[in-house]
Design an enzyme around this catalytic site. Structure first.
Site, PDB file in Angstrom:
ATOM      1  N   GLU A 430     129.685  63.300  94.716  1.00 31.69           N
ATOM      2  CA  GLU A 430     128.615  63.911  94.372  1.00 31.69           C
ATOM      3  C   GLU A 430     127.953  64.726  95.776  1.00 31.69           C
ATOM      4  OE1 GLU A 430     125.366  61.342  93.165  1.00 31.69           O
ATOM      5  OE2 GLU A 430     126.460  60.903  91.463  1.00 31.69           O
ATOM      6  N   GLU A 506     131.773  57.699  87.646  1.00 29.91           N
ATOM      7  CA  GLU A 506     130.679  56.821  87.972  1.00 29.91           C
ATOM      8  C   GLU A 506     129.861  56.733  86.767  1.00 29.91           C
ATOM      9  OE1 GLU A 506     129.217  57.251  92.083  1.00 29.91           O
ATOM     10  OE2 GLU A 506     127.142  56.655  91.264  1.00 29.91           O
TER      11      GLU A 506
HETATM   12  C1  GAL Z   1     125.144  58.084  92.455  1.00 25.70           C
HETATM   13  C2  GAL Z   1     125.657  57.807  93.635  1.00 25.70           C
HETATM   14  C3  GAL Z   1     125.728  56.418  94.201  1.00 25.70           C
HETATM   15  C4  GAL Z   1     124.516  55.554  94.090  1.00 25.70           C
HETATM   16  C5  GAL Z   1     124.228  55.905  92.653  1.00 25.70           C
HETATM   17  C6  GAL Z   1     122.946  54.857  92.097  1.00 25.70           C
HETATM   18  O1  GAL Z   1     124.417  59.125  91.985  1.00 25.70           O
HETATM   19  O2  GAL Z   1     126.849  58.410  93.775  1.00 25.70           O
HETATM   20  O3  GAL Z   1     126.197  56.407  95.536  1.00 25.70           O
HETATM   21  O4  GAL Z   1     123.458  56.397  94.729  1.00 25.70           O
HETATM   22  O5  GAL Z   1     123.935  57.035  92.107  1.00 25.70           O
HETATM   23  O6  GAL Z   1     122.660  55.067  90.898  1.00 25.70           O
END
Ligand code: GAL
Length: 814
Positions: A430, A506
């Site tokens: 991100e 993710e």
């Molecule tokens: C994502 C990020 C992670 C964590 C997660 C929490 O956007 O890549 O590091 O912050 O959100 O939902």
């Protein structure tokens, strides 16, 4: 040499003996782990680099060491008044506990002494750090030998010109800036430090690259490229199978650009996979004439990987989907200090879950974790950065990006590329550089460095600005486009990107607290409650994220989705969303298991689809709801069976079947939304495909807690001073029924050949110190960690608490 080799080929046994170092007294390479004897102090001590500095009052520690995990928790540590743009915030607000509220900020110094008795003009000495948090500066005998910046990077220096045979002083300065992380980074020498002493003719540090470019049933071609230093050298490489049987040997005396390039054939290769993580070993011996000069051993696996637009990801020619979890590097109550038995326990839990993959978010993994993934069978997505040149946090990696990005990636790849578990690299997570044309160039540049260092594995980036990367071309240039969340954009991204596949790099970010249930049971984003907990009915998520089923649907219905990495496998210190602004929340709610490694209900939801060999039949919530008599108390069942009937005190509550014609939850969970609570027994009977009862499970309302129960994850430890047993502590009533709401304060004592190491109850709001031998149960459970000592013998852990019958367990250390 040639004669000896000839003899070796003829007389197998004699060969093995005669190929050993000619001078058996002096090993050709020595690796010394600097574990013990360290002095440590937090603070600014520039004079501590000097040989004659008096550190006698400093704390004596072993490395790996995390200076911040001992606390205390403090709301003011790294207090950040920021708008977290990744969380779509536009206005700044005060964030507490974002980095765990533990004292990691500031300078810290470590000092140690070492001797190198065999040192002479022909020796070379390397000092290697597997990571140092952060901005390490290294001094030997008062002289600075080098520095690094990124706390997660592996790096080394040649310290030959700085050392003498006896009493060398090694001093390491570390400095952690405030606002430099989005999670708890740990502090200090949290990974291994080692000395490598070798001859001036040697195999270069991280200089070997083993690949298996051709694999058939009959044979595998194993290519071994080995960089060396020195002239007139020859290299003998021998491959052994997992039982230590010698398979094949090859000798070369020609180098190209100081690199030997050898091909060896392994007949009837046994392939590495998560189900059968078969490992071979290559031993490479470097000769100058007849004299052995260096020798290294590399473990590797024979396996093929392929990503193609028609089928997705193939391992050994078979399509396989990533059933993965993202993990931060902290080990809960042990902090960031790497410990192999804690990592092994995490992986054993993930095996039972049925996971087959791990993403090291958002940085380089520990070498120990990779070794275990090779051995236990996990696919690995090794990530590098959370930031490139554009900042997420004021003092983040963007400060070092220009100077260090190439070095950090190079070291990541060279240090880890022989691990068969790694199947993909990630150059970023991100990154705000997803916006703008500069970002596209950076993405291309970083990907090129990975390709240059390792042409065998593809590169991804976890992308959350999906609209921006579709427009700019950023997403199109990635080997594998990885999407973080944004389930509504998968279809469009698949259409617009050329790769023909999407990875859920993710997913989910569903939030819950173990054993906590909120009423009414409703789906919702960013839900907050007065007790700063989230509901384990698994219906709560963040404004940018979603529930597990939204990802399951993509995985199941779109063949071009090649799998997912759930955020996260375990809770971690820091990032207490949705309570970023509420003290005392200091750790995450995202985990499938909690900070102690205890499974939340969500564990069984993932297990019911990921673990395809074992039965899953799990009922939630618990059934101790004094005061809720007659009130609606929904019951969910997570199971691999498609339908089940629920009974409350013998009365049927009806049959539920998973269905595609309802909500996403109805497709994957069995839900009875209108059960009226009364104490007693809930029983679920699950049906097989033929509608026949196949399994059943009951939970019963418990009485008052009476007896402590201790369940260790292992019964035997190694007497090495660092092996750990994780003992789950719970309480039951007079009839042996677990008490799911118990919150007794317990005391722990350890006698014999071990020590109390830490405890954790998984409560994200607890400010109890992990290393004190007392803690409150959180919803009926906690975990006590016991460490072996260096003496073999029995270890007795006793746990007691008011009005409870104490319990003792005996472990063996050998
Ligand atoms: C994502 C990020 C992670 C964590 C997660 C929490 O956007 O890549 O590091 O912050 O959100 O939902």
């Amino acid at each position: 040499m040639t004669n000896k080799k000839g003899l070796c080929l003829i007389l197998n046994l004699i060969l093995i003996l005669s190929c050993k170092p000619i001078n058996n007294d002096a090993p050709v390479r020595e690796t010394i782990l600097l574990k013990e004897g360290w002095s440590f102090k937090k603070g600014h001590f520039p004079e501590a680099k000097a040989i004659n500095f008096d550190d006698s009052s400093w704390e004596q520690v072993n490395v790996p060491h995390d200076w911040a995990i001992y606390g205390p928790f403090d709301k003011t540590i790294d207090l950040q008044t920021v708008a977290i743009s990744q969380n779509q915030e536009t206005e700044a607000s005060e964030k507490t506990g974002r980095t765990g509220a533990l004292p990691y900020i500031g300078e810290g110094w470590y000092r140690n002494t070492f001797s190198l008795p065999e040192l002479n003009a022909d020796k070379r000495v390397i000092l290697q750090f597997d990571g140092a948090m952060s901005e390490p500066e290294i001094f030997i005998n008062g002289v600075k030998v080098g520095e690094w910046k990124y706390g997660y990077a592996y790096f080394y220096f040649d310290i030959t010109n700085y050392v003498k045979p006896k009493n060398n002083l090694l001093a390491v300065k570390l400095n952690n800036r405030e606002k430099s992380s989005r999670w708890y980074p740990g502090a200090g020498l949290y990974r291994n430090v080692k000395l490598i002493v070798k001859n001036k003719e040697h195999i270069t540090q991280w200089g070997q690259f083993i690949t298996t470019p051709v694999i058939t049933d009959k044979q595998a071609k194993v290519n071994i490229k080995t960089k060396v230093t020195g002239k007139n050298l020859s290299l003998v490489s021998t491959i052994y199978d997992a039982s230590g049987q010698r398979i094949v040997e090859h000798e070369s005396s020609t180098t190209f650009n100081d690199e030997f390039d050898q091909n060896l054939s392994v007949p009837q290769p046994k392939l590495w996979s998560p189900e059968q993580p078969y490992l071979y070993t290559a031993v490479s011996q470097l000769y100058h004439g007849d004299e052995l000069k260096d020798e290294i051993k590399s473990t590797f696996g024979i396996r093929s990987i392929e990503f193609n637009p028609d089928e997705g990801f193939l391992l050994n020619g078979k399509v396989i989907k990533f059933k993965g979890v993202c993990l931060h590097h902290d080990l809960g109550p042990l902090g960031a200090a790497v410990n192999k038995s804690a990592l092994r326990r995490q992986l054993a839990i993930l095996k039972d879950l049925g996971a087959n993959a791990i993403r090291s978010s958002h940085n380089m993994p520990s070498i120990e974790q990779l070794e275990l993934c090779d051995e236990m069978g996990f696919l690995f997505l090794a990530e590098s950065f959370d930031e490139w040149k554009k900042p997420k946090v004021e003092n983040g990696y963007h400060l070092y990006f220009d100077e260090y990005a190439e070095k950090d990636i190079t070291n990541l790849v060279r240090a880890t590329r022989n691990h068969p578990s790694i199947v993909m690299w990630s150059s970023g997570n991100e990154v705000p550089d997803q916006w703008g044309s500069e970002g596209v160039k950076r993405a291309k540049w970083l990907q090129h460095i990975f390709h240059r260092e390792d042409p065998t594995r593809p590169v991804t980036v976890g992308m959350d600005q999906v609209e921006a990367v579709m427009a700019s071309g950023f997403g199109a240039i990635m080997d594998i486009p990885g999407l973080n969340y944004r389930v509504n954009l998968y279809d469009e991204a698949y259409e617009r990107f050329p790769q023909g596949m999407i990875l859920g790099s993710e997913t989910a970010s569903t939030v819950s607290s173990r054993g906590v249930y909120k009423f009414p049971v409703e789906k919702g984003a960013m839900k907050q409650y007065k007790d700063l907990q989230s509901s384990s009915y698994d219906l709560e998520y963040c404004s940018w994220s979603n529930l597990p089923e939204d990802d399951f649907i993509l995985q199941d219905d779109k063949p071009w989705v090649i799998g997912e990495f759930v955020w996260t496998g375990f809770d971690y210190l820091g990032e207490p969303t949705p309570y970023d602004e509420y003290w005392p929340s200091r750790s995450s709610y995202f985990g499938i298991s909690d900070l102690a490694g205890l499974p939340k209900d969500r564990y069984y939801l993932y297990r019911s689809r990921w673990n395809t060999t074992d039965e899953t039949l799990h009922i939630l919530p618990h059934w101790n709801w004094e005061g809720r008599e007659g009130q609606n108390t929904p019951v969910f069942v997570y199971t691999n069976y498609n339908s089940a009937e629920l009974f409350l005190n013998g009365v049927s509550q009806g049959v539920r079947s998973k269905t595609k014609n309802g909500t996403p939850q109805e497709r994957y969970r069995l839900m009875w939304m209108d059960v009226k609570y009364q104490p007693g027994t809930l029983k679920v009977i699950a049906f097989n495909e033929d509608g026949q009862p196949a399994a059943q499970k009951t939970i019963t309302t418990s009485g008052k807690a009476k007896q402590i129960i201790l369940e260790p994850n292992v019964k035997t430890l190694k007497a090495n001073g660092e092996d750990l047993a994780f003992v789950t502590v719970s309480v039951v009533d007079d009839n042996g029924i677990p008490c799911p709401t118990a919150s007794h304060q317990l005391q722990f004592s350890v006698e014999g050949a071990g020590q109390f190491r830490a405890a954790c109850n998984g409560d994200p709001t607890s400010l109890a110190l992990f290393h004190k031998p007392t803690m409150q149960l959180f919803n009926g459970q906690l975990v006590v960690i016991v460490s072996s000592s260096k003496t073999a013998g029995d270890i007795h852990l006793t746990v007691q608490g008011d009005q409870l019958t104490p319990a003792t367990i005996t472990l063996t250390s050998e």
